[in-house]
Design an enzyme around this catalytic site. Structure first.
Site, PDB file in Angstrom:
ATOM      1  N   SER A  14      28.188 -23.645  28.223  1.00 39.90           N
ATOM      2  CA  SER A  14      27.725 -24.533  29.299  1.00 39.90           C
ATOM      3  C   SER A  14      26.198 -24.568  29.356  1.00 39.90           C
ATOM      4  O   SER A  14      25.531 -23.868  28.589  1.00 39.90           O
ATOM      5  CB  SER A  14      28.278 -24.084  30.661  1.00 39.90           C
ATOM      6  OG  SER A  14      27.663 -22.880  31.049  1.00 39.90           O
ATOM      7  N   LEU A  16      22.282 -24.584  29.582  1.00 40.26           N
ATOM      8  CA  LEU A  16      21.205 -24.607  28.585  1.00 40.26           C
ATOM      9  C   LEU A  16      21.734 -24.279  27.184  1.00 40.26           C
ATOM     10  O   LEU A  16      21.298 -24.881  26.202  1.00 40.26           O
ATOM     11  CB  LEU A  16      20.101 -23.605  28.991  1.00 40.26           C
ATOM     12  CG  LEU A  16      18.930 -23.495  28.033  1.00 40.26           C
ATOM     13  CD1 LEU A  16      18.195 -24.831  27.884  1.00 40.26           C
ATOM     14  CD2 LEU A  16      17.943 -22.416  28.503  1.00 40.26           C
ATOM     15  N   SER A 140      13.362 -15.662  32.003  1.00 43.74           N
ATOM     16  CA  SER A 140      13.202 -16.490  33.204  1.00 43.74           C
ATOM     17  C   SER A 140      11.777 -16.276  33.700  1.00 43.74           C
ATOM     18  O   SER A 140      11.149 -15.271  33.367  1.00 43.74           O
ATOM     19  CB  SER A 140      14.192 -16.017  34.270  1.00 43.74           C
ATOM     20  OG  SER A 140      13.824 -16.526  35.533  1.00 43.74           O
ATOM     21  N   TYR A 153      18.912  -9.613  39.537  1.00 45.08           N
ATOM     22  CA  TYR A 153      18.609 -10.612  38.489  1.00 45.08           C
ATOM     23  C   TYR A 153      17.176 -10.408  37.997  1.00 45.08           C
ATOM     24  O   TYR A 153      16.913 -10.331  36.797  1.00 45.08           O
ATOM     25  CB  TYR A 153      18.805 -12.010  39.059  1.00 45.08           C
ATOM     26  CG  TYR A 153      18.574 -13.123  38.056  1.00 45.08           C
ATOM     27  CD1 TYR A 153      19.540 -13.437  37.106  1.00 45.08           C
ATOM     28  CD2 TYR A 153      17.400 -13.876  38.077  1.00 45.08           C
ATOM     29  CE1 TYR A 153      19.339 -14.470  36.190  1.00 45.08           C
ATOM     30  CE2 TYR A 153      17.191 -14.901  37.171  1.00 45.08           C
ATOM     31  CZ  TYR A 153      18.155 -15.205  36.226  1.00 45.08           C
ATOM     32  OH  TYR A 153      17.947 -16.227  35.326  1.00 45.08           O
ATOM     33  N   LYS A 157      15.925  -9.333  34.213  1.00 42.99           N
ATOM     34  CA  LYS A 157      15.057 -10.195  33.402  1.00 42.99           C
ATOM     35  C   LYS A 157      13.727  -9.493  33.082  1.00 42.99           C
ATOM     36  O   LYS A 157      13.152  -9.714  32.021  1.00 42.99           O
ATOM     37  CB  LYS A 157      14.828 -11.543  34.100  1.00 42.99           C
ATOM     38  CG  LYS A 157      16.091 -12.407  34.196  1.00 42.99           C
ATOM     39  CD  LYS A 157      16.556 -12.930  32.841  1.00 42.99           C
ATOM     40  CE  LYS A 157      17.740 -13.878  32.936  1.00 42.99           C
ATOM     41  NZ  LYS A 157      18.186 -14.415  31.653  1.00 42.99           N
ATOM     42  N   THR A 189      23.275 -26.664  35.391  1.00 47.87           N
ATOM     43  CA  THR A 189      23.953 -25.566  34.705  1.00 47.87           C
ATOM     44  C   THR A 189      24.909 -24.894  35.698  1.00 47.87           C
ATOM     45  O   THR A 189      24.908 -25.206  36.886  1.00 47.87           O
ATOM     46  CB  THR A 189      22.946 -24.517  34.168  1.00 47.87           C
ATOM     47  OG1 THR A 189      22.596 -23.622  35.210  1.00 47.87           O
ATOM     48  CG2 THR A 189      21.705 -25.169  33.581  1.00 47.87           C
TER      49      THR A 189
HETATM   50  N1  NAP Z   1      19.648 -22.221  35.571  1.00 48.74           N
HETATM   51  C1  NAP Z   1      18.437 -21.787  35.839  1.00 48.74           C
HETATM   52  O1  NAP Z   1      17.827 -22.179  36.856  1.00 48.74           O
HETATM   53  C2  NAP Z   1      17.759 -20.807  34.897  1.00 48.74           C
HETATM   54  C3  NAP Z   1      16.375 -20.577  35.044  1.00 48.74           C
HETATM   55  C4  NAP Z   1      15.767 -19.658  34.207  1.00 48.74           C
HETATM   56  C5  NAP Z   1      16.491 -18.998  33.236  1.00 48.74           C
HETATM   57  N2  NAP Z   1      17.831 -19.237  33.096  1.00 48.74           N
HETATM   58  C6  NAP Z   1      18.571 -18.513  32.064  1.00 48.74           C
HETATM   59  O2  NAP Z   1      19.117 -19.449  31.150  1.00 48.74           O
HETATM   60  C7  NAP Z   1      20.255 -18.871  30.502  1.00 48.74           C
HETATM   61  C8  NAP Z   1      21.409 -19.897  30.498  1.00 48.74           C
HETATM   62  O3  NAP Z   1      21.849 -20.077  31.825  1.00 48.74           O
HETATM   63  P1  NAP Z   1      22.368 -21.465  32.409  1.00 48.74           P
HETATM   64  O4  NAP Z   1      21.450 -21.827  33.506  1.00 48.74           O
HETATM   65  O5  NAP Z   1      22.635 -22.418  31.314  1.00 48.74           O
HETATM   66  O6  NAP Z   1      23.720 -20.990  33.128  1.00 48.74           O
HETATM   67  P2  NAP Z   1      25.263 -21.218  32.808  1.00 48.74           P
HETATM   68  O7  NAP Z   1      25.577 -22.669  32.721  1.00 48.74           O
HETATM   69  O8  NAP Z   1      25.995 -20.417  33.840  1.00 48.74           O
HETATM   70  O9  NAP Z   1      25.450 -20.557  31.383  1.00 48.74           O
HETATM   71  C9  NAP Z   1      25.584 -19.169  31.232  1.00 48.74           C
HETATM   72  C10 NAP Z   1      26.301 -18.908  29.922  1.00 48.74           C
HETATM   73  O10 NAP Z   1      26.379 -17.482  29.759  1.00 48.74           O
HETATM   74  C11 NAP Z   1      27.675 -17.159  29.317  1.00 48.74           C
HETATM   75  N3  NAP Z   1      28.029 -15.801  29.731  1.00 48.74           N
HETATM   76  C12 NAP Z   1      27.939 -15.262  30.969  1.00 48.74           C
HETATM   77  N4  NAP Z   1      28.374 -13.992  30.944  1.00 48.74           N
HETATM   78  C13 NAP Z   1      28.744 -13.729  29.656  1.00 48.74           C
HETATM   79  C14 NAP Z   1      29.272 -12.600  29.007  1.00 48.74           C
HETATM   80  N5  NAP Z   1      29.525 -11.461  29.654  1.00 48.74           N
HETATM   81  N6  NAP Z   1      29.530 -12.679  27.666  1.00 48.74           N
HETATM   82  C15 NAP Z   1      29.296 -13.829  26.984  1.00 48.74           C
HETATM   83  N7  NAP Z   1      28.788 -14.931  27.562  1.00 48.74           N
HETATM   84  C16 NAP Z   1      28.518 -14.884  28.872  1.00 48.74           C
HETATM   85  C17 NAP Z   1      28.598 -18.204  29.944  1.00 48.74           C
HETATM   86  O11 NAP Z   1      29.716 -18.417  29.107  1.00 48.74           O
HETATM   87  P3  NAP Z   1      31.217 -17.904  29.377  1.00 48.74           P
HETATM   88  O12 NAP Z   1      31.468 -18.051  30.848  1.00 48.74           O
HETATM   89  O13 NAP Z   1      32.017 -18.779  28.493  1.00 48.74           O
HETATM   90  O14 NAP Z   1      31.226 -16.489  28.914  1.00 48.74           O
HETATM   91  C18 NAP Z   1      27.723 -19.449  29.928  1.00 48.74           C
HETATM   92  O15 NAP Z   1      27.920 -20.166  28.725  1.00 48.74           O
HETATM   93  C19 NAP Z   1      20.570 -17.590  31.283  1.00 48.74           C
HETATM   94  O16 NAP Z   1      20.085 -16.476  30.581  1.00 48.74           O
HETATM   95  C20 NAP Z   1      19.787 -17.766  32.581  1.00 48.74           C
HETATM   96  O17 NAP Z   1      19.440 -16.528  33.177  1.00 48.74           O
HETATM   97  C21 NAP Z   1      18.472 -20.151  33.893  1.00 48.74           C
END
Ligand code: NAP
Length: 270
Positions: A14, A16, A140, A153, A157, A189
């Site tokens: 999902s 990013l 992050s 969190y 990070k 996301t």
């Molecule tokens: N969204 C924001 O505002 C933001 C800002 C800064 C940084 N980030 C970082 O960007 C990255 C991507 O996040 P996102 O925003 O795209 O969120 P997201 O849509 O919730 O994606 C998170 C992904 O991590 C996977 N995941 C979670 N726990 C896992 C585990 N134990 N083993 C394997 N896979 C796991 C999930 O896949 P499954 O559920 O299929 O395992 C999902 O594909 C993260 O590191 C997040 O901290 C996000």
């Protein structure tokens, strides 16, 4: 640059991770897609194939070192090499520290956001040495600053950023580049709905929507691809947030005011 390269992307089911997979696939990369949810990973694989990319999906949990070993092994068996390991899987939280009832939240956040990256990198290292490849960690902006209701969190990070900084020294002379990515809030996301609340359950749709200051997954992904092309060590998106460490040093009260205003005034968070 990515044509023919093998790129492992964790958290590709999902947000990013899915966007990165799509963009890398459209540049000709062979994408190895990792996550726990098979149906969602297959959806990402279909998106990659639509833009002409070759993919492999591997189901697993980054908190389990043996799953990360199996991931790297599957990538090498199928494509013969690993050029980029993109550690993107992540988990967030939303709960003031005083209200937290389930302390396991803190362990879980460290396991996914920090140890998940360590496990993957450890297994990928011999192959990245061979390819003189890259390890990219999606951290992050919260790896550089505190944010209310995000203690666990933010800590995880910070740990990830510290790991990458030290790793760069250990890898000097190997030809491997270590890139840390520090995005602002990303729209569209699942991070927020899947965040842990005070009792450890999912936050769900309880949080308010993102502000106009947030960035899109598309914008973030394109910036990551550019940074990988340049073999940068650090990427902050948007670039204006590179001021954060300076504000922290020279004008901490302003930074605190701004962070408080964003969180309490507009409800935006990861
Ligand atoms: N969204 C924001 O505002 C933001 C800002 C800064 C940084 N980030 C970082 O960007 C990255 C991507 O996040 P996102 O925003 O795209 O969120 P997201 O849509 O919730 O994606 C998170 C992904 O991590 C996977 N995941 C979670 N726990 C896992 C585990 N134990 N083993 C394997 N896979 C796991 C999930 O896949 P499954 O559920 O299929 O395992 C999902 O594909 C993260 O590191 C997040 O901290 C996000």
């Amino acid at each position: 640059m990515f044509a023919g390269q093998t790129v492992i992307i964790t958290g590709a089911s999902s947000g990013l991770g899915r966007q990165l997979a799509r963009d890398l696939a459209s540049c000709g990369a062979r994408c190895v897609l990792h996550g726990r949810q098979e149906a969602e990973l297959e959806e990402t694989a279909t998106i990659c194939k639509e833009v002409g990319g070759e993919t492999l999906t591997v189901i697993g949990d980054v908190t389990q070192p043996e799953d990360c070993g199996a991931l790297v092994e599957a990538a090498v068996n199928k494509f013969g090499r690993v050029d980029i390991y993109l550690s993107n899987a992540g988990l967030s939280m939303w709960a003031p520290f005083e209200e937290v009832k389930d302390l396991n939240i803190f362990r879980r956040l460290m396991e996914v956001n920090y140890l998940g990256a360590v496990h993957g990198m450890h297994h990928a290292l011999p192959y990245l040495k061979k390819s003189r490849g890259q390890f990219a960690a999606i951290a992050s902006i919260q790896s550089r600053m505190g944010v209310p209701s995000h203690t666990g969190y933010v800590a995880s990070k910070h740990a990830l950023e510290g790991f990458c900084e030290a790793l760069r020294y250990d890898l000097e002379g190997t030809g491997i580049n270590v890139l840390t990515v520090h995005p602002h809030w990303i729209r569209g996301t699942r991070l927020r709905t899947n965040a842990c609340s005070a009792d450890g359950s999912l936050v769900g749709d309880a949080r308010r929507s993102h502000t106009s200051e947030s960035i899109s997954a598309e914008e973030c992904s394109l910036a990551v691809l550019e940074a990988l092309r340049r073999r940068d060590r650090e990427l902050v998106v948007p670039a204006k947030l590179r001021l954060v460490p300076w504000l922290k040093l020279f004008w901490p009260s302003l930074l605190r005011r701004k962070v408080r205003g964003k969180i309490s005034g507009q409800g935006d968070t990861e």
